[in-house]
Design a protein around this motif. Sequence first.
Motif, PDB file in Angstrom:
ATOM      1  N   CYS A   1      36.214  47.571  36.780  1.00  0.00           N
ATOM      2  CA  CYS A   1      37.423  47.023  37.379  1.00  0.00           C
ATOM      3  C   CYS A   1      37.337  47.221  38.885  1.00  0.00           C
ATOM      4  CB  CYS A   1      38.679  47.729  36.859  1.00  0.00           C
ATOM      5  SG  CYS A   1      38.905  47.651  35.087  1.00  0.00           S
TER       6      CYS A   1
ATOM      7  N   GLU B   1      42.208  50.793  38.271  1.00  0.00           N
ATOM      8  CA  GLU B   1      43.208  50.581  37.214  1.00  0.00           C
ATOM      9  C   GLU B   1      44.518  51.275  37.552  1.00  0.00           C
ATOM     10  OE1 GLU B   1      40.620  50.004  33.092  1.00  0.00           O
ATOM     11  OE2 GLU B   1      41.369  52.003  33.624  1.00  0.00           O
TER      12      GLU B   1
ATOM     13  N   ARG C   1      38.782  42.519  36.308  1.00  0.00           N
ATOM     14  CA  ARG C   1      38.283  43.404  35.257  1.00  0.00           C
ATOM     15  C   ARG C   1      37.387  42.605  34.320  1.00  0.00           C
ATOM     16  NH1 ARG C   1      41.178  43.217  30.475  1.00  0.00           N
ATOM     17  NH2 ARG C   1      40.737  45.414  30.038  1.00  0.00           N
TER      18      ARG C   1
ATOM     19  N   THR D   1      46.240  48.849  29.475  1.00  0.00           N
ATOM     20  CA  THR D   1      44.933  49.478  29.664  1.00  0.00           C
ATOM     21  C   THR D   1      44.789  50.716  28.792  1.00  0.00           C
ATOM     22  OG1 THR D   1      44.836  48.680  31.944  1.00  0.00           O
ATOM     23  CG2 THR D   1      43.394  50.519  31.367  1.00  0.00           C
TER      24      THR D   1
END
Length: 598
Positions: A73, A91, A110, A305
């Motif tokens: 990411c 993230e 991502r 996530t």
Amino acid sequence: MVRVTMFCNVHKVVAHTPPQSLFNPKHLLVAAIDFGTTYSSWAFSFRFDYDSDPTKVSAKQWQGHESTKGPTCVLIKPDGKTLHSFGFDAEAKYAELIEEDENKDWFFFRRFKMMLWKQKLNRNSLLEDENGRKLLAMTVFALSIKYLKEDLWVVSNDRIADAVLPNEIHWVLTVPAIWNNAAKQFMREAAEEAGIESDMLTIALEPEAASLFCRHLPVEKSGDQFSLASLRAGRQYLVLDAGGGTVDITVHEITASGGVKELYKASGGAWGGTKVDDSFEEFLVCLTDKCVVKKFKEHHLDDYTELLRRFEVKKREIDPDMDTKLVMSIPLAFLTTVKKGLHKDFNKAVKKTSYSNSVTLSGDKLKIDATVARSFFKESIDSTIEHVKDILGKRENCGVEAILMVGGFSESKMLNKAVKQTFPGLKLIVPDEAGLAILKGAVMFGHDPRGITERISKYTYGILTHPAFDSTKHPESAIFTDIDGIDKCQYFFDKHVLAGQSLRVGEAQSEETYVTRPSHTSTVLIEVFATENKFPVLVTDPGCRQVGKYTLEMAGTGGGRPILVRMIFGGTEIDVECTEKATGNVSHIKIDFLSYIC
């Protein structure tokens, strides 16, 4: 200016040039970057460590996380040029921006590596982020590689008190073997934009790197009572590299020197671990609604996530031989989103689906029947197994006696069991930490790439020529009469290397001499073409594309001046070398799969 297409072909010979060593003893340290679809990381080893124990490789430990790999990411600032963070930090920061409603101007990408799979790439290709905003893909990849490069630089220098100089580091970047040459070149150029010098960079194919690492593992570390190191010269094995995005399959053979040669070209598909994740997300959609899952992802990215991380842990535990329910915590934000979107609670929503008897929610614990949990793997495993069957069914692979499973997805019990059940006559090797085999093997490859001795060409390469017309070889539609009054074949594909041909690494695969016609002036245009077709006739045939051209300055004019063209495969890339025989001047044609269009 006269093209090489005006030359008459004199002769072709197979070269016996000695292998060119890619080994540089000045490299104090080899650093490898494994840029994965789901997770990425780096590793390194010093020359003195490699000399004593090739498997002694240091891998990154992500601070605050018990992991040697971090999520792929990247968060880029609103200017579209400046990296803010990568991995877990990216993230966390982006989730914070969402909470504060400040995320709209930022770029968050991502799992973007799969953009390079079967895409028509060029240097201006764009990549869409989580908000639908676009940036140059080259920028996104380069900033990501730059982060990993600089992070490794800091850690490695801490080990020996800033004693490593930039010119003492050789970098290795891993890519799937099934990628086309444009994707491999894209990664090389992204690494160069990230500050890695071209002559200090090697592109390593993931299955090859894994093979090198596992060749050095003793039995007790190979995951079974059978190790790759025990295979003698001439023995063959299949490499099943199951990563996050792709499953990469090839066949290798042990050489007399103890090295590895590719026996069958790499192939595979987008059947990696993310395919299981996609099935899980589709399952959530079936339980609720597509708009619900979309809103949950958009407004609660941190919870989304975290849910995927929990599933990542659980999917490794899903066992084909156990009927235990899969139990995992569901974020409160998801249940709230369901309530707002469907005007009913989660359990009532599930009762309206085909999963009413196999899925329940107790508190925040989602309980899924084992049969449903196993179904998440079906598409990925079925596609992989069928492809392995097809490869093993080929005549040239009849000697395969083992399957080496590497890559993070190879640690899945579901995939392991399916391979073992389907191919009971073959030995199965799954090394400890299969997910790190590629990364550590890439470091070993950087120290000594001579461990890989032969590869299979994916393409037919050749030169555009205009030879004398031959009705038995050339189509009537291609005939023309040149200025010297001779009937020629227009746009002939003069083949140097055939698709499927075995290539000795570091050696010239072909030598062909072309001689100028009487009308020749002082320059010659040489054009290189490639195609997946094994036997093209004309460069205008479907699938043929120009991949290089070079204007060669000649020392003289007129006919009869010979030019030697050689194609040399060093490492994973091709070098086209042109020599004017009269002067000995050597030129090299840059092969470019990103500029020239089919």
